[in-house]
Motif scaffolding. Structure first.
Motif, PDB file in Angstrom:
ATOM      1  N   LYS A 108       0.858  -1.178   0.000  1.00 22.78           N
ATOM      2  CA  LYS A 108       0.000   0.000   0.000  1.00 22.78           C
ATOM      3  C   LYS A 108       0.896   1.230   0.000  1.00 22.78           C
ATOM      4  CE  LYS A 108      -3.899   2.115   2.446  1.00 22.78           C
ATOM      5  NZ  LYS A 108      -4.757   2.053   3.648  1.00 22.78           N
ATOM      6  N   TYR A 109       0.871   1.979  -1.066  1.00 25.59           N
ATOM      7  CA  TYR A 109       1.864   3.034  -1.261  1.00 25.59           C
ATOM      8  C   TYR A 109       1.794   4.113  -0.201  1.00 25.59           C
ATOM      9  CZ  TYR A 109       4.806   6.282  -3.840  1.00 25.59           C
ATOM     10  OH  TYR A 109       5.823   7.120  -4.210  1.00 25.59           O
ATOM     11  N   PHE A 110       0.623   4.380   0.335  1.00 25.93           N
ATOM     12  CA  PHE A 110       0.499   5.427   1.339  1.00 25.93           C
ATOM     13  C   PHE A 110      -0.139   4.861   2.604  1.00 25.93           C
ATOM     14  CE2 PHE A 110       0.230   9.592   3.006  1.00 25.93           C
ATOM     15  CZ  PHE A 110      -0.969   9.683   3.683  1.00 25.93           C
ATOM     16  N   PHE A 111       0.492   5.052   3.732  1.00 32.01           N
ATOM     17  CA  PHE A 111      -0.066   4.568   4.990  1.00 32.01           C
ATOM     18  C   PHE A 111       0.507   5.392   6.135  1.00 32.01           C
ATOM     19  CE2 PHE A 111       3.909   2.392   4.445  1.00 32.01           C
ATOM     20  CZ  PHE A 111       4.452   2.306   5.709  1.00 32.01           C
ATOM     21  N   PRO A 112      -0.170   5.403   7.292  1.00 27.15           N
ATOM     22  CA  PRO A 112       0.343   6.165   8.439  1.00 27.15           C
ATOM     23  C   PRO A 112       1.700   5.635   8.894  1.00 27.15           C
ATOM     24  CG  PRO A 112      -1.943   5.540   8.777  1.00 27.15           C
ATOM     25  CD  PRO A 112      -1.474   4.794   7.564  1.00 27.15           C
ATOM     26  N   LYS A 113       2.546   6.527   9.362  1.00 28.53           N
ATOM     27  CA  LYS A 113       3.862   6.110   9.843  1.00 28.53           C
ATOM     28  C   LYS A 113       3.735   5.173  11.033  1.00 28.53           C
ATOM     29  CE  LYS A 113       5.425  10.177  10.279  1.00 28.53           C
ATOM     30  NZ  LYS A 113       6.216  11.355  10.580  1.00 28.53           N
ATOM     31  N   ASN A 152       5.190   8.981   1.490  1.00 27.39           N
ATOM     32  CA  ASN A 152       4.018   9.780   1.164  1.00 27.39           C
ATOM     33  C   ASN A 152       3.656   9.631  -0.316  1.00 27.39           C
ATOM     34  OD1 ASN A 152       4.143  10.670   3.782  1.00 27.39           O
ATOM     35  ND2 ASN A 152       5.056  12.643   3.269  1.00 27.39           N
ATOM     36  N   GLN A 153       2.431   9.960  -0.637  1.00 29.08           N
ATOM     37  CA  GLN A 153       2.013   9.910  -2.028  1.00 29.08           C
ATOM     38  C   GLN A 153       2.857  10.885  -2.844  1.00 29.08           C
ATOM     39  OE1 GLN A 153      -2.195  10.513  -2.540  1.00 29.08           O
ATOM     40  NE2 GLN A 153      -2.232   9.136  -4.282  1.00 29.08           N
ATOM     41  N   GLY A 154       3.430  10.393  -3.918  1.00 33.13           N
ATOM     42  CA  GLY A 154       4.320  11.211  -4.728  1.00 33.13           C
ATOM     43  C   GLY A 154       5.661  11.467  -4.080  1.00 33.13           C
TER      44      GLY A 154
END
Length: 258
Positions: A108-113, A152-154
């Protein structure tokens, strides 16, 4: 650890009204075999006013390989007994290859730290001030830490808090692991000094120029030294690895301000 050098730069900052010595240590990539005793000896000898660590002091923070954190914590704890330590997160502490939750990041490319709680506790208990997209003011100077945007995204860093930091009416020093952020995000910001690492000096250096750096590619611009009188890039402390350094010794940087 192998041999490392100390490099000294003199920088004039109009907003700083007194002389300061700042130590810059980056990219230790703490591993089981890492020896930090020589670095600690140098810090004790030089007695800087502040010690700045802009990321990748650790290689893994997954809670399962604590032997990989030993050297980084040892360096932080001893450094904090010498001078205030400011520490921000690099890509290897924030989703990079070999760090915690890398496989989850792949899914999943974006997830909470996420930090392994026991290792995050070690970092906070080391005595270092952790700057995670945040700043503190010490002795009239604002120290900020821009966390790597790797997950983060991008892959864009979180810039939301920077406007408040830049608006402060005092000298501002930013720890930013990625020097490639400078031209894209930071060059026009009201920040007096930015310190970075990440590029490892370009790994191979020929005619005082690095060959490759992540985020910058071949013949990168920002690998070592002072740029525009306000961006300082350390070659980092990691020795060896899968790709050896050539004509590029690891270094501790000392900045003489004013």
């Amino acid at each position: 650890m192998g041999a490392f050098v100390t490099t000294e730069y003199s920088i004039k900052l109009e907003t700083v009204k007194k002389e300061l010595t700042l130590a810059l240590l980056s990219d230790l990539h703490s591993a089981p075999s890492t020896d930090v005793s020589g670095m600690i000896d140098i810090l004790r000898e030089k007695r800087p006013d502040y010690i700045l660590m802009p990321g990748d002091m650790f290689e893994r923070l997954d809670g399962k390989r604590t032997e990989w954190t030993r050297a980084g914590i040892e360096l932080m704890k001893n450094a904090a007994e010498i001078a205030p330590v400011m520490y921000s997160f690099g890509n290897h502490e924030n989703g990079g290859l070999g760090s915690w939750n890398f496989l989850k990041w792949r899914k999943k490319y974006f997830f909470p730290k996420y930090f392994a709680p026991e290792e995050l506790d070690l970092i906070f208990d080391s005595g270092a001030t952790v700057l995670d997209d945040a700043y503190v003011i010490e002795d009239g100077i604002a120290f900020g830490g821009l966390t790597s945007g790797f997950i983060n995204q991008g892959r864009k860093p979180n810039l939301d808090w920077l406007d408040g930091f830049c608006a402060l009416d005092c000298p501002k020093i930013l720890l930013c692991h990625h020097p490639e952020y400078y031209k894209k995000y930071l060059k026009n910001k009201n920040i007096d000094l930015i310190v970075s690492g990440h590029a490892h000096g370009g790994q191979w250096r020929f005619f005082d120029r690095g060959l490759f750096a992540p985020g910058q590619g071949v013949f990168p611009k920002y690998t070592s030294g002072v740029y525009d009188g306000r961006l300082v890039v350390s070659r980092g402390l990691k020795q060896g690895g899968k790709i050896p350094r050539i004509f590029n010794k690891p270094e501790i940087v000392f900045l003489k301000i004013n």
